[in-house]
Design an enzyme around this catalytic site. Sequence first.
Site, PDB file in Angstrom:
ATOM      1  N   HIS A  51      14.019   5.603  11.639  1.00 18.84           N
ATOM      2  CA  HIS A  51      13.693   5.819  10.217  1.00 18.84           C
ATOM      3  C   HIS A  51      14.327   7.134   9.750  1.00 18.84           C
ATOM      4  CE1 HIS A  51      11.366   6.407   6.562  1.00 18.84           C
ATOM      5  NE2 HIS A  51      10.893   5.169   6.687  1.00 18.84           N
ATOM      6  N   ASP A  63       0.800  -1.230   0.000  1.00 19.23           N
ATOM      7  CA  ASP A  63       0.000   0.000   0.000  1.00 19.23           C
ATOM      8  C   ASP A  63       0.831   1.278   0.000  1.00 19.23           C
ATOM      9  OD1 ASP A  63       1.085  -0.121   2.524  1.00 19.23           O
ATOM     10  OD2 ASP A  63      -0.743  -0.853   3.468  1.00 19.23           O
ATOM     11  N   GLU A 116      -0.702  -9.083  -0.960  1.00 19.80           N
ATOM     12  CA  GLU A 116      -1.121  -8.535   0.343  1.00 19.80           C
ATOM     13  C   GLU A 116      -2.371  -7.667   0.167  1.00 19.80           C
ATOM     14  OE1 GLU A 116       0.914  -5.510   3.042  1.00 19.80           O
ATOM     15  OE2 GLU A 116       1.834  -7.346   3.759  1.00 19.80           O
ATOM     16  N   GLU A 175      -1.885   5.061   3.361  1.00 20.46           N
ATOM     17  CA  GLU A 175      -1.891   3.649   2.925  1.00 20.46           C
ATOM     18  C   GLU A 175      -3.290   3.069   2.761  1.00 20.46           C
ATOM     19  OE1 GLU A 175       0.024   4.914   5.317  1.00 20.46           O
ATOM     20  OE2 GLU A 175       2.104   4.490   4.770  1.00 20.46           O
ATOM     21  N   HIS A 205       7.367   4.981  12.253  1.00 24.44           N
ATOM     22  CA  HIS A 205       7.509   5.801  11.047  1.00 24.44           C
ATOM     23  C   HIS A 205       6.210   6.291  10.433  1.00 24.44           C
ATOM     24  CE1 HIS A 205       6.614   1.927   9.152  1.00 24.44           C
ATOM     25  NE2 HIS A 205       6.243   2.612   8.084  1.00 24.44           N
ATOM     26  N   ARG A 225       3.142   8.223   8.987  1.00 26.13           N
ATOM     27  CA  ARG A 225       2.919   9.643   8.687  1.00 26.13           C
ATOM     28  C   ARG A 225       1.856  10.279   9.579  1.00 26.13           C
ATOM     29  NH1 ARG A 225       5.329   8.990   3.698  1.00 26.13           N
ATOM     30  NH2 ARG A 225       5.810  10.899   2.565  1.00 26.13           N
TER      31      ARG A 225
END
Length: 384
Positions: free
Chosen positions: A252, A98, A120, A134, A219, A221
């Site tokens: 990250h 995604d 997936e 995502e 990580h 967003r």
Amino acid sequence: MKKILFVFGTRPELIKMAPIILRMKQFPEDFEVCVCNSAQHRDMLTGLLDLFGIDVDIDLNIMKPDQDLFDITSGLISAFKKDILQVFKPDWIFVQGDTTTTLSAAMSSFYSRIPLAHVEAGLRTYRMDSPFPEEFNRRVCSLIANRHYCPTKTAEANLLREGVCKENILLTGNTGIDSIYWLLSNYDEQFFKQNISNKCEAIGELIENGQRIVLITLHRREHFGSTFLNIINAIKTLAENFPDVSWIYPVHPNPNVSVPVKEHLQNMPNIHLLPPMDYVSFIYLMKLSYFVLTDSGGVQEEAPSLGKPILVLRETTERPEGIEAGSAMLAGNDPDCIIDMATELFTNKKLYQKMSGIQNPYGDGNAAKIIVDDLKKSSFKNVT
Ligand code: UD1
Ligand code: UDP
């Protein structure tokens, strides 16, 4: 002979696509394989390609520091048109998961009317803002895909509920579990130990001393800003409350993550901030850790294979199977809740043992074989 284009661009996409690429390449009479790296991630992919022995045929070199979603999406869609689809002319495009690379390749497949296989498929939170972007990316992929490879029954049920035709769905398990099995069966303890000592001497020493470790990754967003600060403050409090534990955190490289993490956590003596770890070291460290604090999708899937409890530092998860099975708990973003749950894991031995002994609900290591066998079937028809 089918011409297959694999597109990936980030660390988890490569880890999860590698078993399919490697398997498909074993059948050159059936498949002509073209590997395209968007390079949405650059440094986080380099060692992984070597580890899996995958050669990239096309590198779109998209990454730039502090890139945003506009940069990646627009850059990729025009690159696909110019550099790939008109030249290689694939029969199928394979995307995974995604990410923005996944979305852009899926949209390009739609515009050029090339069948799309989505690996997936079917993961959902049903909240467009979590994870952002995502949830949107994977829903668009489900609208476009002609073949949906679902890792779990929950994912399959999501797609059926959304009206995807049953003939186009295949339950496979997650290919990320294939990769972890591949790693654990190809390399012995000595190799893992040596690798981590070579890459990071300080961590090698902690391991030699039998130090209790908690592994951390963050990580997402949607956490950036105040939510992220809340989470890292909870980690700081936990490190103060449990000074004998080593809190190991491969950070990250996104500046939205690395800047606040360094500012708030770098002076804590028992918190070890590291650059992103190579996959081999990361899996070994997970194997040695007491539990894992994470907002990662892939890490949620891997931890049960290593018998490690997970506290998911998110409000939602598209991977409810670990929580239902009992290997994971959803700790959310609230610092008090994170501190309470982590403290419980240290103090409640019964709970800890229960969470450590759960069979992995995400796969059994055979996903790539199932996917490649499916595509090999000459009778396979594309039902839309
Ligand atoms: C991306 C995916 C996310 C996935 C994650 C896996 C999107 C929108 N997000 O998030 O779904 O969970 O990858 O890790 O597709 N950077 C480097 N070197 C690298 C990679 C990244 O320096 O090798 C830095 C750059 O400053 C870059 C930033 O990280 O601008 C963000 O990278 P990006 O790919 O946009 O998002 P991720 O947070 O990595
Ligand atoms: N991983 C890694 N090194 C690290 C952190 C994670 O190799 O320092 C691996 C991890 O084992 C898993 C994948 O990266 O296979 C997860 O990637 P990430 O958390 O970046 O993305 P997500 O799965 O959330 O999309």
